[in-house]
Design a protein around this motif. Structure first.
Motif, mmCIF file in Angstrom:
data_model
loop_
_atom_site.group_PDB
_atom_site.id
_atom_site.type_symbol
_atom_site.label_atom_id
_atom_site.label_comp_id
_atom_site.label_asym_id
_atom_site.label_seq_id
_atom_site.Cartn_x
_atom_site.Cartn_y
_atom_site.Cartn_z
ATOM 1 N N SER A 111 9.665 11.134 4.582
ATOM 2 C CA SER A 111 9.277 10.329 5.740
ATOM 3 C C SER A 111 10.288 10.415 6.858
ATOM 4 C CB SER A 111 9.103 8.866 5.321
ATOM 5 O OG SER A 111 10.326 8.349 4.873
ATOM 6 N N SER A 112 11.540 10.728 6.533
ATOM 7 C CA SER A 112 12.553 10.775 7.572
ATOM 8 C C SER A 112 12.669 12.152 8.214
ATOM 9 C CB SER A 112 13.914 10.381 6.990
ATOM 10 O OG SER A 112 14.305 11.307 6.003
ATOM 11 N N SER A 117 2.874 12.272 5.917
ATOM 12 C CA SER A 117 3.104 11.181 4.972
ATOM 13 C C SER A 117 4.299 11.422 4.083
ATOM 14 C CB SER A 117 1.856 11.007 4.104
ATOM 15 O OG SER A 117 2.134 10.254 2.963
ATOM 16 N N SER A 118 5.050 10.352 3.810
ATOM 17 C CA SER A 118 6.257 10.481 3.009
ATOM 18 C C SER A 118 5.948 10.861 1.583
ATOM 19 C CB SER A 118 7.038 9.167 3.029
ATOM 20 O OG SER A 118 6.251 8.144 2.460
ATOM 21 N N ARG A 159 6.428 0.636 -2.119
ATOM 22 C CA ARG A 159 7.839 0.620 -1.721
ATOM 23 C C ARG A 159 7.967 0.606 -0.199
ATOM 24 N NH1 ARG A 159 9.684 5.532 -5.691
ATOM 25 N NH2 ARG A 159 9.088 4.563 -7.670
ATOM 26 N N GLU A 160 7.127 1.384 0.478
ATOM 27 C CA GLU A 160 7.194 1.410 1.947
ATOM 28 C C GLU A 160 6.806 0.053 2.541
ATOM 29 O OE1 GLU A 160 5.641 4.665 4.077
ATOM 30 O OE2 GLU A 160 6.036 6.139 2.510
ATOM 31 N N THR A 196 -0.644 1.793 8.513
ATOM 32 C CA THR A 196 0.755 2.080 8.232
ATOM 33 C C THR A 196 1.310 0.958 7.357
ATOM 34 O OG1 THR A 196 1.482 0.868 10.196
ATOM 35 C CG2 THR A 196 0.993 3.214 10.479
ATOM 36 N N ALA A 197 2.563 1.076 6.989
ATOM 37 C CA ALA A 197 3.185 0.030 6.171
ATOM 38 C C ALA A 197 3.179 -1.302 6.917
ATOM 39 C CB ALA A 197 4.609 0.440 5.803
ATOM 40 N N VAL A 227 0.311 4.366 1.692
ATOM 41 C CA VAL A 227 0.113 2.956 2.037
ATOM 42 C C VAL A 227 -1.346 2.567 1.827
ATOM 43 C CG1 VAL A 227 0.129 1.285 3.927
ATOM 44 C CG2 VAL A 227 2.056 2.850 3.624
ATOM 45 N N THR A 490 6.958 7.924 13.615
ATOM 46 C CA THR A 490 6.740 6.522 13.285
ATOM 47 C C THR A 490 7.144 5.678 14.486
ATOM 48 O OG1 THR A 490 8.971 6.316 12.360
ATOM 49 C CG2 THR A 490 7.211 6.890 10.828
ATOM 50 N N THR A 493 9.507 -0.750 13.174
ATOM 51 C CA THR A 493 8.818 -1.822 12.455
ATOM 52 C C THR A 493 8.979 -3.162 13.152
ATOM 53 O OG1 THR A 493 9.135 -0.667 10.353
ATOM 54 C CG2 THR A 493 8.675 -3.011 10.237
#
Length: 571
Positions: A111-112, A117-118, A159-160, A196-197, A227, A490, A493
């Protein structure tokens, strides 16, 4: 190779050998560090040369020491100790040995580093080749009322979501304060937003407040598959996956709406597609809706058109023009995410690049500020003289697109309009010019005009296409003209916490409003709610508000607890 019609992602999935298999329970970064079969490479003992001693192999295979007088003694045996890990006995040891050599660190930190998608690297390739519409999937509770890429990715998605919760303090505070009262008990919300998360935290908050939710994605590229899987596993009917076709997109929306025995009474929309679909296909259902909450420029524009034509038969809340949404989601969010999206997709350096930003609204202001800070030469196009004057006062050159189209390195649209960049503009662009959109809709760049026989499409990486002219000139088109930041990277958040809290409060307000408070029209969020959303986020910064004295409040003619500005005030 030209991508298939309908906006699907034509990038072929990697062969099986290139994709690490889905890890078992308890796996992840910690498991990747566990030594296979519980063993680690044993460091060899350092042997110091000694003139008085010679090493000799003992008959039984052990080490022996021979002293100068000929006496042979057995060297002390080294006790081999294994490093023990708490999660040593895991599924890690059951990994197939014939896997590609794609580094584990890449898989873990997907994801980074990637624009997709991660959990993409954990997806089995055979799974990628099958449309989610053709699969029969069930969650652990036996429900199949969902359609996602792979329900097995739910653990990664969870987890996300848990990470996102840490950066969404206001929404979590709202969940904690209001879940006892259940202000949305009986609400049946159908939603169409980016999945998304952060959206997952909003959906679970709405569920905690008593609502039933069904959800689809408002963008074919922005869904995080893991997600969506986590939400489906939790019991939310979710119909979305990354890389939907246009047909898939409308099919998912219809699956959310057209359910036997389930009549939605609230709509949460981003872009107006869901509202439009229900209005056109299910007019009787639309009349029974109690309220609509819309968060995008495009969707709000559609609502005002319906209202003006006298066809809007339900009250609607314009969240997009609330102060918290305008300033934080549009301005501050885009100021950070524009650089992220461009960097991930093109690996470019911004210093010295010539960029034209079409539109100087809140999104345009954020994009221009970020690019200017990175050393880019920024031009602005604008139709509104007030926004145009703001651009000039902020130090940007106001131009017409035709005046700079031959020389710029990057073209960014953020107007909410259609055909801002036409085929004529695309034909005149320089070689390797980057073209992208930061507006909600994919109408700003005339991508359809590029799907002609004389032009060649070449997929470079996920969401990056080279469109090649017969003379060899090429432009770099990002996300096929769709929203750059959520398609290719992304967004922060914390900013989405502000928007999501605003959406939740708007839903609560419309759902609980007494009959007659809101008529069949489009409304702005009450100023008091805007201030409340902002106040919920201040503790994150350890910020302390100054309070008015009674005398000061009387002098200004204000309530000490707000609202502090009239509705006509422009922040």
């Amino acid at each position: 190779m030209a991508p298939p019609a309908g906006g699907g992602d034509p990038e072929a999935p990697a062969p099986p050998a290139e994709r690490p298999p889905a890890p078992g329970p308890g796996s992840g970064p910690a498991a990747a560090l566990s030594p296979a079969a519980g063993k680690v490479p044993q460091a060899s003992a350092m042997k110091r040369s000694d003139p008085h001693h010679q090493h000799q192999r003992h008959r039984d295979g052990g080490e022996a020491l021979v002293s100068p007088d000929g006496t042979v003694t057995e060297a002390p045996r080294t006790v081999k100790k294994q490093i023990q890990f708490a999660d040593q006995k895991q599924e890690f040891n059951k990994r197939p040995t014939k896997i590609g050599r794609r580094s584990l660190s890449r898989s873990i930190s997907q994801s980074s580093t990637d624009s997709y998608s991660s959990a993409a690297s954990y997806t089995d390739s055979s799974d990628d080749e099958t449309s989610p519409r053709d699969k029969q999937q069930k969650n652990s509770k036996g429900s199949s009322d969902f359609c996602v890429k792979n329900i097995k990715q739910a653990e990664f998605g969870r987890r996300e979501i848990e990470i996102a919760e840490q950066e969404m303090p206001a929404l979590m505070a709202l969940r904690k304060r209001a879940q006892g009262e259940k202000p949305l008990a009986g609400a049946k919300i159908v939603g169409c937003t980016h999945i998304t998360a952060q959206t997952a935290v909003l959906m679970e908050t709405l569920g905690a407040l008593g609502a039933q939710c069904r959800w689809a994605a408002c963008n074919i590229y922005s869904t995080l598959n893991e997600v969506a899987a986590a939400l489906a596993e939790s019991g939310f009917p979710v119909f979305a996956w990354k890389g939907e076709s246009e047909d898939d997109f409308w099919w998912c929306i219809d699956r959310c709406v057209n359910v036997e025995g389930w009549q939605p009474n609230m709509i949460l929309d981003d872009g107006g597609d869901l509202t439009h679909w229900i209005y056109k296909k299910y007019p009787n259902m639309f009349k029974k809706i109690k309220g609509i909450v819309e968060e995008s420029v495009t969707g709000v524009h559609r609502l005002y058109q319906l209202s003006k034509a006298g066809k809007l038969c339900v009250p609607a809340m314009n969240v997009n023009d609330s102060v918290t949404k305008q300033k934080f989601d549009n301005l501050y969010c885009c100021r950070e995410s524009i650089l992220d999206g461009l960097k991930r997709t093109t690996d470019m350096m911004f210093g010295g690049k010539q960029v034209v930003v079409c539109g100087y609204g809140e999104v345009g202001k954020g994009c221009c500020a970020a690019l200017k800070a990175m050393g880019s030469i920024v031009y602005v196009t604008e139709i509104d003289p007030i926004c145009a004057l703001q651009a000039c006062m902020d130090g940007f050159r106001l131009v017409k697109l035709n005046e700079v189209i031959r020389q710029v390195d990057i073209v960014i649209t953020c107007t909410g309009n259609k055909n801002v960049v036409t085929r004529e503009h695309l034909d005149r662009m320089k070689n390797s010019c980057i073209v992208c959109n930061m507006g909600h809709s994919n109408t700003e760049i005339d991508v359809a005009s590029l799907r002609t026989p004389e032009l060649t499409w070449e997929r470079v990486r996920s969401q990056v296409d080279h469109v090649i002219w017969p003379d060899g000139k090429r432009i770099v088109l990002l996300a096929e003209g769709r929203l750059l930041n959520l398609s290719c990277s992304t967004v922060p958040t914390f900013v989405l916490s502000i928007t999501a809290t605003t959406q939740a409060l708007a839903l609560i307000e419309l759902y609980n409003a007494p009959e007659g408070r809101y008529k069949q029209d489009v409304y702005l969020l009450p100023k008091k709610m805007d201030e409340y959303v902002a106040s919920l986020h201040l503790p994150t910064f350890d910020a302390h508000l100054t309070e008015l004295t009674d005398e000061q409040a009387k002098y200004l003619g204000l309530n000490k607890n707000g609202p502090f500005k009239p509705n006509y005030y422009r922040y």
